[in-house]
Enzyme design. Structure first.
Site, PDB file in Angstrom:
ATOM      1  N   PHE A 133     -10.032  -8.379  -0.940  1.00 50.05           N
ATOM      2  CA  PHE A 133      -8.670  -8.058  -1.371  1.00 50.05           C
ATOM      3  C   PHE A 133      -8.635  -6.603  -1.807  1.00 50.05           C
ATOM      4  O   PHE A 133      -9.435  -6.171  -2.635  1.00 50.05           O
ATOM      5  CB  PHE A 133      -8.233  -8.947  -2.536  1.00 50.05           C
ATOM      6  CG  PHE A 133      -6.836  -8.644  -3.018  1.00 50.05           C
ATOM      7  CD1 PHE A 133      -5.742  -9.192  -2.373  1.00 50.05           C
ATOM      8  CD2 PHE A 133      -6.619  -7.801  -4.097  1.00 50.05           C
ATOM      9  CE1 PHE A 133      -4.449  -8.900  -2.794  1.00 50.05           C
ATOM     10  CE2 PHE A 133      -5.336  -7.506  -4.528  1.00 50.05           C
ATOM     11  CZ  PHE A 133      -4.245  -8.065  -3.867  1.00 50.05           C
ATOM     12  N   ASP A 214     -14.694  -0.490  -3.216  1.00 53.11           N
ATOM     13  CA  ASP A 214     -13.471  -0.761  -3.979  1.00 53.11           C
ATOM     14  C   ASP A 214     -13.895  -1.345  -5.320  1.00 53.11           C
ATOM     15  O   ASP A 214     -14.207  -2.528  -5.432  1.00 53.11           O
ATOM     16  CB  ASP A 214     -12.586  -1.738  -3.205  1.00 53.11           C
ATOM     17  CG  ASP A 214     -11.284  -2.056  -3.924  1.00 53.11           C
ATOM     18  OD1 ASP A 214     -11.189  -1.786  -5.138  1.00 53.11           O
ATOM     19  OD2 ASP A 214     -10.375  -2.598  -3.281  1.00 53.11           O
ATOM     20  N   LYS A 243      -7.384  -0.689 -12.522  1.00 52.93           N
ATOM     21  CA  LYS A 243      -7.350  -1.710 -13.571  1.00 52.93           C
ATOM     22  C   LYS A 243      -7.776  -1.252 -14.969  1.00 52.93           C
ATOM     23  O   LYS A 243      -6.939  -0.885 -15.782  1.00 52.93           O
ATOM     24  CB  LYS A 243      -8.162  -2.922 -13.116  1.00 52.93           C
ATOM     25  CG  LYS A 243      -7.431  -3.736 -12.033  1.00 52.93           C
ATOM     26  CD  LYS A 243      -8.165  -5.018 -11.747  1.00 52.93           C
ATOM     27  CE  LYS A 243      -7.443  -5.878 -10.708  1.00 52.93           C
ATOM     28  NZ  LYS A 243      -6.149  -6.395 -11.191  1.00 52.93           N
TER      29      LYS A 243
END
Length: 380
Positions: A133, A214, A243
């Site tokens: 994702f 990532d 994040k």
């Protein structure tokens, strides 16, 4: 100024229904805890989906952001700002030599990586992972190996090839002269909290395309080292962060290793709000706070959670690193999430039968024990 009657209750109807929101309105947070509109307290082991890295309203980024708010909110990237340059220097030092591009989210950081790889290599092909994702913008979604998220928005960006995680032979077979980028999460977060094996990532690093890790979810100390790749004995060409970087303020970053820098020129990419002084000031304070003592606590609490959860009757396995853990259970994860919330604990899902834990890195031992007691009652 008074709020008109019914405004709050009708506000949900004014939001596009892009999330299946629980009937819980969070109004305040402190440390590892939040409170709802009725004053009920919850232990937050979701951390805003691995975002509130130092805990809600941590004094260091709070003070840094407040001080910056009193000086400058925005200046445009047509000019230099001290917070952005300070943060870029800190990240370069952590990485071991890199240039940074700042944006507002993880998906934007991935988009920047996709464009950078195309410009640097002249190749449009991309290899990513089944179950991976990378975001919901068009390019990031194209690299997301989850058909259910992709189907309604096809056709997507072409040239993406997917291989199974930890299948090095399939990875090698997928890479040819058209591939300019390999994009991997060190731990597949939304895809079930699946760690990549060190030899698989090493195989990716040995191939000729640029390697982008990532670390939107795994970075900034989440796994017990500042970057998860530090535990894999590789040094990628590109890294994406977001994040936990500014403890809840919006920010994303693409790091480009010094030895592959130079592809972007002025006008190739941009972000109006990227490098926002307030977000960068908060992020600098976060980096200052993440020291070896805190990272040691992350590893310690992660091990304690793993050991205690692994022996519960309904638990099939516990995987992950540090304070990014997935609990594979013999039932529906959403039922555990709902039951935990009723008992004052907020946790996440990562697939149909995986419960995800991502508490603040500053979680205390007694809070770990409280969460384990609640999960123990539910998963017995």
């Amino acid at each position: 100024m008074s709020v008109p009657a019914g405004t709050v209750s009708q506000g949900l109807e004014r939001l596009l229904p892009t999330y299946a929101r629980a009937d819980l309105t969070v109004v305040r947070g402190e440390g590892c805890r939040v409170w709802d509109a009725e004053g009920r307290e919850y232990l937050d082991f979701g951390g805003g989906i691995a975002v509130v890295s130092l805990g809600h309203c941590h004094p260091a980024p709070l003070a840094s952001a407040q001080a910056q708010l009193g000086r400058l909110w925005h200046a445009s990237n047509l000019y230099r700002t001290e917070p952005a340059e300070r943060l870029a220097s800190q990240l370069s030092a952590r990485f071991g030599g890199a240039q940074a591009f700042f944006c507002n989210s993880g998906a934007e950081a991935v988009e920047a990586a996709l464009k950078y790889a195309r410009k640097a290599t002249g190749k449009a092909g991309l290899v990513a992972l089944e179950g991976g994702f990378h975001g919901r913008t068009l390019g990031a979604l194209s690299a997301t190996g989850q058909p259910a998220k992709r189907a309604q928005f096809e056709p997507l960006v072409p040239g993406v090839r997917f291989v199974q995680p930890n299948d090095a032979d399939a990875l090698r077979a997928a890479v040819d002269g058209e591939v300019g980028l390999i994009l991997l999460e060190p731990i597949l977060g939304e895809g079930g909290v699946v760690p990549l094996a060190a030899d698989f990532v090493a195989a990716a690093a040995e191939l000729h395309p640029l390697l982008c890790l990532d670390e939107v979810q795994t970075g900034v100390g989440r796994t017990g080292t500042f970057f998860a790749f530090e535990q894999l004995a590789v040094r990628p060409d590109l890294v994406t962060l977001a994040k936990g970087l500014a403890n809840g303020l919006p920010i994303g970053a693409l790091l480009v290793a010094d030895d592959v820098a130079g592809a972007f020129a002025p006008g190739d990419h941009g972000s109006t709000f990227g490098g926002n002084p307030v977000s960068c000031a908060a992020a600098s304070a976060v980096l200052d706070a993440i020291d070896e003592e805190l990272l040691g606590d992350v590893r310690m609490h992660g091990a304690a959670l793993t050991d205690a959860l692994a022996v519960l009757p309904r638990v099939l396995s516990v995987r992950g690193r540090g304070l990014l853990l997935g609990i594979e259970i013999d039932g529906a994860a959403v039922e555990v999430v709902d039951a935990a919330r009723e008992q004052g604990l907020l946790v996440l899902t990562a697939g149909e039968n995986v419960v995800r834990l991502a508490p603040p890195l500053t979680v205390a031992t007694d809070e770990v024990e409280q969460a384990l007691a609640i999960l123990g009652r539910i998963l017995c």
